[in-house]
Scaffold this motif. Structure first.
Motif, PDB file in Angstrom:
ATOM      1  N   PRO A   1       0.815  -1.221   0.000  1.00 60.56           N
ATOM      2  CA  PRO A   1       0.000   0.000   0.000  1.00 60.56           C
ATOM      3  C   PRO A   1       0.848   1.270   0.000  1.00 60.56           C
ATOM      4  O   PRO A   1       1.969   1.282   0.544  1.00 60.56           O
ATOM      5  N   PRO A   2       0.344   2.351  -0.618  1.00 57.49           N
ATOM      6  CA  PRO A   2       1.119   3.596  -0.784  1.00 57.49           C
ATOM      7  C   PRO A   2       1.718   4.141   0.512  1.00 57.49           C
ATOM      8  O   PRO A   2       2.814   4.719   0.491  1.00 57.49           O
TER       9      PRO A   2
ATOM     10  N   PHE B   1       7.610   0.974  11.861  1.00 57.05           N
ATOM     11  CA  PHE B   1       8.783   0.804  11.015  1.00 57.05           C
ATOM     12  C   PHE B   1       8.423   0.693   9.537  1.00 57.05           C
ATOM     13  O   PHE B   1       9.240   1.018   8.674  1.00 57.05           O
ATOM     14  N   PHE B   2       7.207   0.258   9.240  1.00 57.06           N
ATOM     15  CA  PHE B   2       6.796   0.063   7.841  1.00 57.06           C
ATOM     16  C   PHE B   2       5.796   1.119   7.374  1.00 57.06           C
ATOM     17  O   PHE B   2       5.647   1.330   6.180  1.00 57.06           O
TER      18      PHE B   2
ATOM     19  N   ARG C   1      16.541  -3.726   0.513  1.00 53.99           N
ATOM     20  CA  ARG C   1      15.235  -3.088   0.733  1.00 53.99           C
ATOM     21  C   ARG C   1      14.287  -3.381  -0.435  1.00 53.99           C
ATOM     22  O   ARG C   1      13.122  -3.731  -0.239  1.00 53.99           O
ATOM     23  N   THR C   2      14.797  -3.234  -1.655  1.00 52.10           N
ATOM     24  CA  THR C   2      13.971  -3.511  -2.844  1.00 52.10           C
ATOM     25  C   THR C   2      13.501  -4.958  -2.842  1.00 52.10           C
ATOM     26  O   THR C   2      12.323  -5.242  -3.111  1.00 52.10           O
TER      27      THR C   2
ATOM     28  N   GLU D   1       7.497   5.190   2.280  1.00 51.63           N
ATOM     29  CA  GLU D   1       8.637   5.781   2.992  1.00 51.63           C
ATOM     30  C   GLU D   1       9.082   4.914   4.169  1.00 51.63           C
ATOM     31  O   GLU D   1      10.005   5.293   4.900  1.00 51.63           O
ATOM     32  N   GLY D   2       8.423   3.792   4.374  1.00 51.41           N
ATOM     33  CA  GLY D   2       8.780   2.916   5.485  1.00 51.41           C
ATOM     34  C   GLY D   2       9.940   1.998   5.143  1.00 51.41           C
ATOM     35  O   GLY D   2      10.547   2.100   4.075  1.00 51.41           O
TER      36      GLY D   2
END
Length: 357
Positions: free
Chosen positions: A166-167, A318-319, A184-185, A171-172
């Motif tokens: 979800p959008p 964190f997410f 991360r990706t 940034e998380g």
């Protein structure tokens, strides 16, 4: 601190006995679910035991039964960032959960009630296992294995979605400087999960909402936690990250035990400690910061960081950075001030609580 950690270390014979009991229970429940609407469910183990940060005794386990969903559409609940209504983009007759759709929304309460009933019916056939009373708003079905030792097992149904996160998670997961942007990706390419956790609505709950869950990502991070790829591997350099997390969990656990008759600490849980710890790992990403010989200093940094979060009344999820786990809607100021005072007192006196109980 090393003496405390020795006391917290799990004994292999206890681990084996507990794992056998939990695995036998999970296998029996999985067979029962295969004959129901949840026939596609498979096991996803999460929580502190599987993250290898369990302390004291292997007496608490979290087990998710995950179901992969066909194309779904999420509708955010009340700008919450964490809670969603689930809708099917198509509702084919072959979808085993279609019977729980009400006004185009997949009913979290309906799914959870049926899931709970199947488990209840199954454990009635098993001696020495009991089901705890339902906790309002909780997604977990809690079972207690009575023998050979008492073990609490939280069983949770999770819906697996392989679509984009979800959008509000964009940034998380700020691990780029710590674990690397490629990691991360790769983590964000994994599925995300939805559990039937009801959003709080004043004094009641919105019973049709589902909450995002990233426990599988947390497990990956904690089990592959180094800035260098070989951190804590057999031939690699060791660090004290997990030791610090265990000590922080133990500090909160001991304080909750000491003040169990007071309500101020009832809202705090190990997830708050883990979230603060992950943010501190982002702040200090290098393995050289977390050398085993620096355990005392690293633990003090963890304590100081957690105290800062309490003082500022801000602990970002964190997410989902928009979600503040220490906002007044979740935990009141009196409770945060009380915990802050108790931790500071322990810190100033060399943590006497580690020798209590």
């Amino acid at each position: 601190m090393q003496q405390v950690l020795k006391r917290l270390r799990l004994r292999s014979e206890e681990i084996s006995a507990a794992a056998r009991a939990v695995n036998a229970l999970v296998e029996q429940l999985q067979r029962a679910l295969q004959a129901s609407e949840f026939c596609g469910a498979s096991v996803l183990r999460s929580g502190s035991y599987y993250e290898r940060v369990k302390i004291s005794a292997p007496n608490e386990f979290d087990v998710m039964f995950k179901m992969e969903l066909p194309r779904i559409q999420l509708e955010e609940y009340s700008d919450s960032g964490a809670f969603y209504y689930v809708k099917f983009k198509r509702n084919p007759k072959g979808n085993p959960l279609s019977k729980f759709v009400e006004d185009e929304v997949l009913s979290a309460s309906g799914v959870l009630a049926k899931f709970r009933k199947i488990i209840k019916d199954e454990i009635e056939k098993i001696k020495k296992i009991v089901m705890q009373r339902k906790v309002p708003g909780s997604p977990a079905v809690t079972l207690v294995i009575k023998e050979p030792k008492e073990i609490s097992v939280d069983i949770i149904l999770a819906l697996e979605s392989r679509s984009s996160w979800p959008p509000k998670t964009l940034e998380g997961l700020p691990v780029g400087e710590w674990l690397g942007r490629k990691v991360r990706t790769k983590l964000r390419q994994q599925p995300f999960y939805l559990v039937p956790k009801h959003a709080k609505e004043r004094q009641s709950f919105q019973e049709e909402t589902w909450r995002l869950s990233f426990s599988h990502i947390e497990k990956d991070i904690l089990n592959n936690h180094g800035n260098s790829k070989s951190c804590c591997e057999t031939d690699g350099e060791k660090c004290c990250r997990k030791d610090c997390l265990k000590l922080m969990k133990y500090l909160l656990e001991q304080l909750k035990k000491k003040f169990e008759k007071r309500e101020e600490l009832s809202k705090f849980c190990s997830y708050h400690v883990k979230t603060a710890f992950l943010h501190l790992c982002v702040k200090y990403p290098r393995d050289s910061f977390w050398k085993p010989e620096d355990l005392h200093r690293c633990f003090d940094d963890c304590v100081g960081f957690f105290l800062d979060r309490l003082k500022e009344e801000e602990l970002k999820h964190f997410f989902i950075p928009e979600v503040n786990l220490f906002s007044p809607e979740y935990i009141n100021k009196r409770s945060k001030t009380f915990l802050e005072k108790q931790i500071e007192e322990e810190r100033n006196n060399g943590f006497p609580i580690f020798s209590e109980f």
